[in-house]
Design a protein around this motif. Structure first.
Motif, PDB file in Angstrom:
ATOM      1  N   GLN A 287       0.806  -1.217   0.000  1.00  0.00           N
ATOM      2  CA  GLN A 287       0.000   0.000   0.000  1.00  0.00           C
ATOM      3  C   GLN A 287       0.839   1.268   0.000  1.00  0.00           C
ATOM      4  N   ASN A 288       1.951   1.263   0.715  1.00  0.00           N
ATOM      5  CA  ASN A 288       2.794   2.461   0.798  1.00  0.00           C
ATOM      6  C   ASN A 288       4.145   2.267   0.111  1.00  0.00           C
ATOM      7  N   SER A 289       4.191   1.309  -0.824  1.00  0.00           N
ATOM      8  CA  SER A 289       5.477   0.975  -1.439  1.00  0.00           C
ATOM      9  C   SER A 289       5.456   1.055  -2.956  1.00  0.00           C
ATOM     10  N   GLY A 290       4.437   1.657  -3.515  1.00  0.00           N
ATOM     11  CA  GLY A 290       4.435   1.928  -4.948  1.00  0.00           C
ATOM     12  C   GLY A 290       4.094   0.753  -5.841  1.00  0.00           C
ATOM     13  N   PHE A 291       3.370  -0.238  -5.314  1.00  0.00           N
ATOM     14  CA  PHE A 291       2.947  -1.340  -6.173  1.00  0.00           C
ATOM     15  C   PHE A 291       1.674  -1.972  -5.624  1.00  0.00           C
ATOM     16  N   LYS A 292       1.022  -2.749  -6.474  1.00  0.00           N
ATOM     17  CA  LYS A 292      -0.108  -3.564  -6.030  1.00  0.00           C
ATOM     18  C   LYS A 292       0.099  -4.987  -6.516  1.00  0.00           C
ATOM     19  N   LEU A 293      -0.390  -5.928  -5.748  1.00  0.00           N
ATOM     20  CA  LEU A 293      -0.213  -7.341  -6.060  1.00  0.00           C
ATOM     21  C   LEU A 293      -1.245  -7.801  -7.077  1.00  0.00           C
ATOM     22  N   SER A 294      -0.777  -8.514  -8.094  1.00  0.00           N
ATOM     23  CA  SER A 294      -1.688  -9.160  -9.040  1.00  0.00           C
ATOM     24  C   SER A 294      -1.987 -10.580  -8.594  1.00  0.00           C
ATOM     25  N   ALA A 295      -0.946 -11.250  -8.100  1.00  0.00           N
ATOM     26  CA  ALA A 295      -1.085 -12.620  -7.605  1.00  0.00           C
ATOM     27  C   ALA A 295       0.018 -12.860  -6.592  1.00  0.00           C
ATOM     28  N   VAL A 296      -0.295 -13.658  -5.560  1.00  0.00           N
ATOM     29  CA  VAL A 296       0.719 -13.960  -4.553  1.00  0.00           C
ATOM     30  C   VAL A 296       0.455 -15.337  -3.968  1.00  0.00           C
ATOM     31  N   SER A 297       1.519 -16.091  -3.763  1.00  0.00           N
ATOM     32  CA  SER A 297       1.406 -17.383  -3.098  1.00  0.00           C
ATOM     33  C   SER A 297       2.425 -17.457  -1.970  1.00  0.00           C
ATOM     34  N   VAL A 298       2.068 -18.225  -0.953  1.00  0.00           N
ATOM     35  CA  VAL A 298       2.961 -18.489   0.167  1.00  0.00           C
ATOM     36  C   VAL A 298       3.585 -19.861  -0.088  1.00  0.00           C
ATOM     37  N   ASP A 299       4.889 -19.884  -0.360  1.00  0.00           N
ATOM     38  CA  ASP A 299       5.541 -21.103  -0.822  1.00  0.00           C
ATOM     39  C   ASP A 299       6.210 -21.908   0.290  1.00  0.00           C
ATOM     40  N   ARG A 300       6.676 -21.218   1.317  1.00  0.00           N
ATOM     41  CA  ARG A 300       7.441 -21.939   2.345  1.00  0.00           C
ATOM     42  C   ARG A 300       7.476 -21.137   3.639  1.00  0.00           C
ATOM     43  N   TYR A 301       7.373 -21.862   4.740  1.00  0.00           N
ATOM     44  CA  TYR A 301       7.507 -21.263   6.075  1.00  0.00           C
ATOM     45  C   TYR A 301       8.634 -21.989   6.797  1.00  0.00           C
ATOM     46  N   CYS A 302       9.487 -21.232   7.456  1.00  0.00           N
ATOM     47  CA  CYS A 302      10.640 -21.847   8.118  1.00  0.00           C
ATOM     48  C   CYS A 302      10.943 -21.110   9.419  1.00  0.00           C
ATOM     49  N   GLN A 303      11.172 -21.865  10.488  1.00  0.00           N
ATOM     50  CA  GLN A 303      11.627 -21.289  11.753  1.00  0.00           C
ATOM     51  C   GLN A 303      13.144 -21.430  11.827  1.00  0.00           C
ATOM     52  N   LYS A 304      13.814 -20.354  12.184  1.00  0.00           N
ATOM     53  CA  LYS A 304      15.278 -20.329  12.138  1.00  0.00           C
ATOM     54  C   LYS A 304      15.864 -19.957  13.496  1.00  0.00           C
ATOM     55  N   LYS A 305      17.055 -20.480  13.748  1.00  0.00           N
ATOM     56  CA  LYS A 305      17.831 -20.128  14.932  1.00  0.00           C
ATOM     57  C   LYS A 305      19.228 -19.722  14.478  1.00  0.00           C
ATOM     58  N   VAL A 306      19.680 -18.563  14.936  1.00  0.00           N
ATOM     59  CA  VAL A 306      21.000 -18.056  14.593  1.00  0.00           C
ATOM     60  C   VAL A 306      21.782 -17.837  15.884  1.00  0.00           C
ATOM     61  N   ILE A 307      22.960 -18.418  15.948  1.00  0.00           N
ATOM     62  CA  ILE A 307      23.809 -18.236  17.125  1.00  0.00           C
ATOM     63  C   ILE A 307      24.651 -16.987  16.918  1.00  0.00           C
TER      64      ILE A 307
ATOM     65  N   TYR B 145       7.583 -15.889  -0.452  1.00  0.00           N
ATOM     66  CA  TYR B 145       6.460 -15.511  -1.309  1.00  0.00           C
ATOM     67  C   TYR B 145       6.910 -15.542  -2.771  1.00  0.00           C
ATOM     68  N   SER B 146       5.953 -15.732  -3.657  1.00  0.00           N
ATOM     69  CA  SER B 146       6.191 -15.510  -5.081  1.00  0.00           C
ATOM     70  C   SER B 146       4.894 -15.010  -5.695  1.00  0.00           C
ATOM     71  N   GLY B 147       5.010 -14.352  -6.858  1.00  0.00           N
ATOM     72  CA  GLY B 147       3.810 -13.850  -7.496  1.00  0.00           C
ATOM     73  C   GLY B 147       4.128 -12.808  -8.543  1.00  0.00           C
ATOM     74  N   SER B 148       3.154 -11.954  -8.779  1.00  0.00           N
ATOM     75  CA  SER B 148       3.313 -10.886  -9.759  1.00  0.00           C
ATOM     76  C   SER B 148       2.737  -9.600  -9.201  1.00  0.00           C
ATOM     77  N   LEU B 149       3.243  -8.473  -9.710  1.00  0.00           N
ATOM     78  CA  LEU B 149       2.816  -7.170  -9.210  1.00  0.00           C
ATOM     79  C   LEU B 149       2.772  -6.160 -10.345  1.00  0.00           C
TER      80      LEU B 149
END
Length: 210
Positions: A141-161, A174-178
């Motif tokens: 909304q505040n970044s100069g684009f609108k989404l045409s299509a979007v999919s959620v491809d992967r969710y991952c929990q991460k730990k960084v030492i 995410y992937s898609g078109s804008l």
């Protein structure tokens, strides 16, 4: 601005580097990238990690040109994007979407799961994907684009030492078109990145013309 592809070939890499990578994980890349941008006064780059066929690739968008590295093979070109209102692009994004609850940042997937369970609903998978998509729509909304299509491809929990603490966060791919609605705003957002945990490989939107 510059766009770089940095390659680490695990099949032909010094054993000390492999040991550091195994022991430190994503924090290894965090520090290795600071080495190639050590002259920058502050963090002025975004990156994304991809692993394929025994190689690790970092895609990096930076304000300054990276130096040579004793860890990566570095390929760099100037980043230029000729676009106008209405330009259509395909995108891929790894981000750390969060919401604020009682002054604390919460993983958007886990927040949705917790809320749905409180409401006595067990089938929360579709709802948490919608919550993740809504987060990206708000970003647009505040970044100069609108989404045409979007999919959620992967969710991952991460730990960084880190140096002194364990850092935990989640990522969503995410992937898609804008469609670009304001080229100036969109370019500024590409430079700034999306969401949090940019120091650990989040926030870089990779784009190409549709």
């Amino acid at each position: 601005m510059y766009f770089s592809k940095m390659t680490l070939d695990l099949r032909d890499t010094d054993s000390n580097i492999i040991t550091n990578l195994v022991e430190r994980g994503d924090y290894f890349f965090h520090q290795a990238l600071w080495d190639v941008f050590q002259d920058a006064p502050a963090r002025s780059f975004l990156y994304r990690r991809e692993d394929r066929n025994g190689q690790i690739f970092l895609y990096v968008l930076s304000e300054t040109c990276p130096k040579e590295s004793n860890v990566f093979i570095v390929q760099t070109k100037e980043f230029s994007l000729n676009m106008k209102t209405g330009t259509k692009l395909s995108f891929s994004l790894r981000a750390n979407p969060t919401v604020s609850r009682q002054g604390k940042r919460c993983d958007i997937f886990m927040d949705t799961k917790h809320r749905m369970r409180q409401e006595g609903m067990s089938n929360y998978h579709a709802d948490r994907e919608e919550a993740a998509k809504d987060w990206l729509k708000r970003q647009a909304q505040n970044s100069g684009f609108k989404l045409s299509a979007v999919s959620v491809d992967r969710y991952c929990q991460k730990k960084v030492i880190g140096k002194q603490q364990l850092i935990q966060f989640s990522t969503i791919d995410y992937s898609g078109s804008l469609i670009v609605t304001d080229p100036g705003l969109f370019l500024a957002k590409l430079r700034k990145g999306f969401g949090r945990e940019k120091a650990f490989g989040c926030g870089l939107m990779l784009i190409r013309r549709s």
